[in-house]
Design an enzyme around this catalytic site. Sequence first.
Site, PDB file in Angstrom:
ATOM      1  N   LYS A   8      -2.681  16.639  17.173  1.00 19.24           N
ATOM      2  CA  LYS A   8      -2.594  15.257  17.683  1.00 19.24           C
ATOM      3  C   LYS A   8      -2.527  14.272  16.518  1.00 19.24           C
ATOM      4  O   LYS A   8      -3.190  14.475  15.488  1.00 19.24           O
ATOM      5  CB  LYS A   8      -3.838  14.999  18.547  1.00 19.24           C
ATOM      6  CG  LYS A   8      -3.853  13.695  19.311  1.00 19.24           C
ATOM      7  CD  LYS A   8      -5.112  13.616  20.189  1.00 19.24           C
ATOM      8  CE  LYS A   8      -5.189  12.348  21.008  1.00 19.24           C
ATOM      9  NZ  LYS A   8      -6.391  12.310  21.876  1.00 19.24           N
TER      10      LYS A   8
ATOM     11  N   SER B 253      -5.343  11.398  26.705  1.00 20.99           N
ATOM     12  CA  SER B 253      -4.435  10.843  25.721  1.00 20.99           C
ATOM     13  C   SER B 253      -3.724  11.914  24.888  1.00 20.99           C
ATOM     14  O   SER B 253      -2.701  11.623  24.275  1.00 20.99           O
ATOM     15  CB  SER B 253      -5.186   9.887  24.797  1.00 20.99           C
ATOM     16  OG  SER B 253      -6.171  10.579  24.056  1.00 20.99           O
TER      17      SER B 253
ATOM     18  N   SER C 279      -9.660  13.425  27.217  1.00 17.73           N
ATOM     19  CA  SER C 279      -8.306  13.447  26.652  1.00 17.73           C
ATOM     20  C   SER C 279      -7.766  14.814  26.257  1.00 17.73           C
ATOM     21  O   SER C 279      -6.573  14.940  25.979  1.00 17.73           O
ATOM     22  CB  SER C 279      -8.214  12.507  25.461  1.00 17.73           C
ATOM     23  OG  SER C 279      -8.042  11.204  25.944  1.00 17.73           O
TER      24      SER C 279
HETATM   25  N1  GLN Z   1      -8.979   7.734  29.467  1.00 16.40           N
HETATM   26  C1  GLN Z   1     -10.027   7.675  28.492  1.00 16.40           C
HETATM   27  C2  GLN Z   1      -9.911   6.419  27.673  1.00 16.40           C
HETATM   28  O1  GLN Z   1      -8.897   5.789  27.715  1.00 16.40           O
HETATM   29  C3  GLN Z   1     -10.002   8.923  27.692  1.00 16.40           C
HETATM   30  C4  GLN Z   1      -9.652   8.795  26.273  1.00 16.40           C
HETATM   31  C5  GLN Z   1      -9.971   9.974  25.401  1.00 16.40           C
HETATM   32  O2  GLN Z   1     -10.609  10.954  25.800  1.00 16.40           O
HETATM   33  N2  GLN Z   1      -9.552   9.855  24.160  1.00 16.40           N
HETATM   34  O3  GLN Z   1     -10.820   6.044  27.014  1.00 16.40           O
END
Ligand code: GLN
Length: 482
Positions: free
Chosen positions: A77, A152, A176
């Site tokens: 990532k 994400s 994410s």
């Molecule tokens: N949807 C969550 C957020 O926007 C998850 C993000 C994550 O795990 N990086 O914070």
Amino acid sequence: MDLGISALNYVSGIKNNEFTVEEFISKSLERINEVDKNLHAFLRINDFAIKNAKQIDSKIKSNQNVGRCYGMPISVKDNICIEGSKTTCASKVLENFIAPHTSTVVSRLHSEDSIIIGKTNMDEFAMGLSTEFSAYGPSKNPWNTDCVPGGSSGGSGVSVAANECIASLGSDTGGSIRNPASFCSVVGLKPTYGLVSRYGLVSYANSIEQIGPMTKTVEDSAFLLNIISGIDPNDNTTLDNKNQDYLSDIDSGISGKKIGIVGEMTNSDGLSTDVLNATNDATKTFEKLGANCEQVSLQMVPYTVAAYYTITSTEAGSNLARYDNVRYGYDLDSSGFEFNSYISQARSKFGPEVIRRMILGGFVPSAGHAGKYFLKALKVKSKLITEIKHVFEKFDFLISPTVPIQPFKFGEKINDPVSFMMVDINTVTANLTGIPAISVPYKITNGLPIGIQIMANHLEENSLLQAAYALEKTVDLPEVSI
Ligand code: GLN
């Protein structure tokens, strides 16, 4: 050559001389070339991949020591740093940022001779759940390219599901890793907080996030966890797992284990009937495997999403202050600006979701409001931790759908931030409490995946992977046909 093989089968393929590292890497690059114009899993490809492959092949040929990954292509990532190469976090603010150091997870993969094949797309600064917030355009779900791949770490999920690489590393602050794993039909593991070093991960919400593997099989997640976990002097939150081997007894089964089905995660507003049916089906499967399943209540769950966004926005607000174009930023000529206008111009490159989080993160902990928001969120977190401790006195595992819905269409949810955030209802509990959780592909319904989430007590990755492996063995899912 089958690019869809697991990491373990890749290793045996190399050992049995079925293919060379160079052959496999060349085919993977061809595959990326062919499908990624459409899928957009990758933001950048490693230009040295073939050169690296040749080096590892020659080590193999000359019988030198070769690391456990034998040149397998792994994607990472784009919020995980590799010295000398770009790390953009899918943001325009870091468009030209070259990482000055390598993250511990990538160093460990390198020392086991894996090839980092490229950096994957994500929601900007890991804020989101669909990759629609990437400043470079979204990734597409290989099961149906009209749908989001989750986020994400969406690019990571897509890269594994579409056989562009063997495995990927994502980060999970509030789901994410698990959300895109569920949406793309791959395995995604969020380890116990502190089990995997965060050194070299661009921080979003330090107190709860973890790096973890996204793989084709549960065994592969155990294999990668063996490599990336354990104490790191560069990250003081890391824990000593005494080099535990998560793979050796993965087939121990779950007979006699107690599983709690979390009521608040299986009756929330917006839970789809297909997802609920799949979860009920998985419960029956666990029972057939010899586990005892029972409903359990975690009363704090309905409050977790609000608490999660309050805490993470506060941490993000202070983390993102460093992107002022003095310490970090992009090329922006300062002539014609005075100090404040220069910084505001520099910071105008943040995308709308990141700006929303920064505004929220400035407001909720501020004088006069902290008691109502930030401190209340911390109370929810500590009550949830107490509840979790209590349920794990009785249960070995908790289960739920990973995500209450299946992959949705682009643009379908993005304009309603509150219901968008509620998609995280089942994943954030593991982050707020620090426990490990895994998403296992369980069904393809209406042509789209459904994942089941299993959670375990702190540092119980061993038994968590055993439960996930047992469930995985009962399913036979189709291959994606892109
Ligand atoms: N949807 C969550 C957020 O926007 C998850 C993000 C994550 O795990 N990086 O914070």
